[in-house]
Design an enzyme around this catalytic site. Sequence first.
Site, PDB file in Angstrom:
ATOM      1  CE  LYS A  34      -0.756 -11.944  16.226  1.00 15.43           C
ATOM      2  NZ  LYS A  34      -1.894 -12.959  16.352  1.00 15.43           N
ATOM      3  CE1 TYR A 250      22.328  -7.963  -9.127  1.00 14.37           C
ATOM      4  CE2 TYR A 250      20.702  -6.961  -7.728  1.00 14.37           C
ATOM      5  CZ  TYR A 250      21.888  -7.422  -8.081  1.00 14.37           C
ATOM      6  OH  TYR A 250      22.806  -7.245  -7.113  1.00 14.37           O
ATOM      7  CG  MET A 298      19.158  -7.375   0.013  1.00 14.75           C
ATOM      8  SD  MET A 298      20.962  -8.277   0.470  1.00 14.75           S
ATOM      9  CE  MET A 298      20.916 -10.000   0.113  1.00 14.75           C
TER      10      MET A 298
HETATM   11  C1  LIG Z   1      -3.038 -12.190  15.860  1.00 17.95           C
HETATM   12  C2  LIG Z   1      -4.343 -12.570  16.845  1.00 17.95           C
HETATM   13  C3  LIG Z   1      -5.149 -11.783  17.063  1.00 17.95           C
HETATM   14  C4  LIG Z   1      -5.410 -10.270  16.539  1.00 17.95           C
HETATM   15  O1  LIG Z   1      -5.807 -10.596  15.010  1.00 17.95           O
HETATM   16  P1  LIG Z   1      -6.147  -9.199  14.313  1.00 17.95           P
HETATM   17  O2  LIG Z   1      -6.783  -9.506  13.162  1.00 17.95           O
HETATM   18  O3  LIG Z   1      -4.908  -8.457  13.909  1.00 17.95           O
HETATM   19  O4  LIG Z   1      -7.057  -8.262  15.137  1.00 17.95           O
HETATM   20  C5  LIG Z   1      -6.311 -12.057  18.141  1.00 17.95           C
HETATM   21  N1  LIG Z   1      -6.363 -13.415  18.567  1.00 17.95           N
HETATM   22  C6  LIG Z   1      -5.358 -14.532  18.520  1.00 17.95           C
HETATM   23  C7  LIG Z   1      -5.581 -15.767  18.990  1.00 17.95           C
HETATM   24  C8  LIG Z   1      -4.151 -13.778  17.444  1.00 17.95           C
HETATM   25  O5  LIG Z   1      -3.369 -15.043  17.080  1.00 17.95           O
END
Ligand SMILES: *Cc1c(COP(=O)(O)O)cnc(C)c1O
Length: 358
Positions: A34, A250, A298
Amino acid sequence: MIFRSWAEIDKKQLKKNLENVYYFAKKDIFAVIKADAYGHCAKFLAKILQKYKYIKKFCVATALEGKELREAEIKKDILVLGGILKEEVELFKDYNLTPVISDFSQLENTKGLKKIHLNFDTGMHRLGFYKSDIKDIVSFLKENNISVEGVMSHFPSADIDEEFTKNQIKELKKILAILKIFHINPKFTHLQNSAGLVYPCDFCNAVRVGLAIYGEKPFKNYPINVENIMSVKAKVISIKKLKKGDKVSYSGTFIAPRSMYIATVSFGYADGLPRNLSNKGYVIIKGYKAKIVGNITMDMIMVDVDSFKDKIKEGEEVIIIGKDKDLSITFSDIAEMSGTIPYEIMCGISKRVKRFFK
Ligand SMILES: *Cc1c(COP(=O)(O)O)cnc(C)c1O
């Protein structure tokens, strides 16, 4: 190299991390990719990962992330952890995505889908059905002829709370026993994330791993040997001399204590370096540690190069995250210094930072 900031992703280290995770877990892996694979470029990573037999599925957060993978010709099953909203139903069908269902409202949207996974809340209270929902879930599934391919739950505190986590495992076991009474015997039961791999779960046959694959340990003394697969780099774009008393960047939060040399580096908070590392963080140039001086801007940072000024020139490569001989900066190091977790730093490396796989 025309890019001023870039990331190199090490395929060999990826393989090592994966093998070490698989050797430890001894279960099928659902690779969690993801958020563009935590900033590692999901479509390229998935291409590499899909040849591993023990990687059975990919997990993403949203249907659109799933679509992007299908458009990159990823063929393996894609599990959408965030479930299915009404307006996404066509996406799930068109791109052959499998939703993880966590409530009755979303369950309604699964009519016409071949298979789903069910998520049960065993303590996180983000998403998930309760045990007491099972009877109603089962009647909906029967009525609509939908099959349950998987059952899951999620650990919120496997890195810090052993008792809580063990209770979650027990709770999921009870849930599976009830499902069994209703003749629901999922092909996959998955619960463990990277931190959770250290908890035995004899009734689970797959694990959902993200962080460890990318090479970050979820806690100190993590028993699986993994290393960052992404190193992040930039360039020295200017070297300048300061007089004693000169203010840098800055708001002038750094004042030169003496005459000294600094270098301006092409990496800023828009590339993903947290601004609260101003006057705190460091980078590596030519095997030397160079402290960030003044506020992070930035697009650029200024770093102290006074002790090795003669060894560097314009265009010199700068390591923002990575290692050089005995010096290293990991995602955890940056996270710790800036008061957050490595996940946030990883997925915060921005689009401007061009990804290369080597
Ligand atoms: C992001 C996620 C994982 C993976 O978690 P890690 O700590 O990166 O291994 C697993 N299950 C769900 C439901 C998640 O949202």
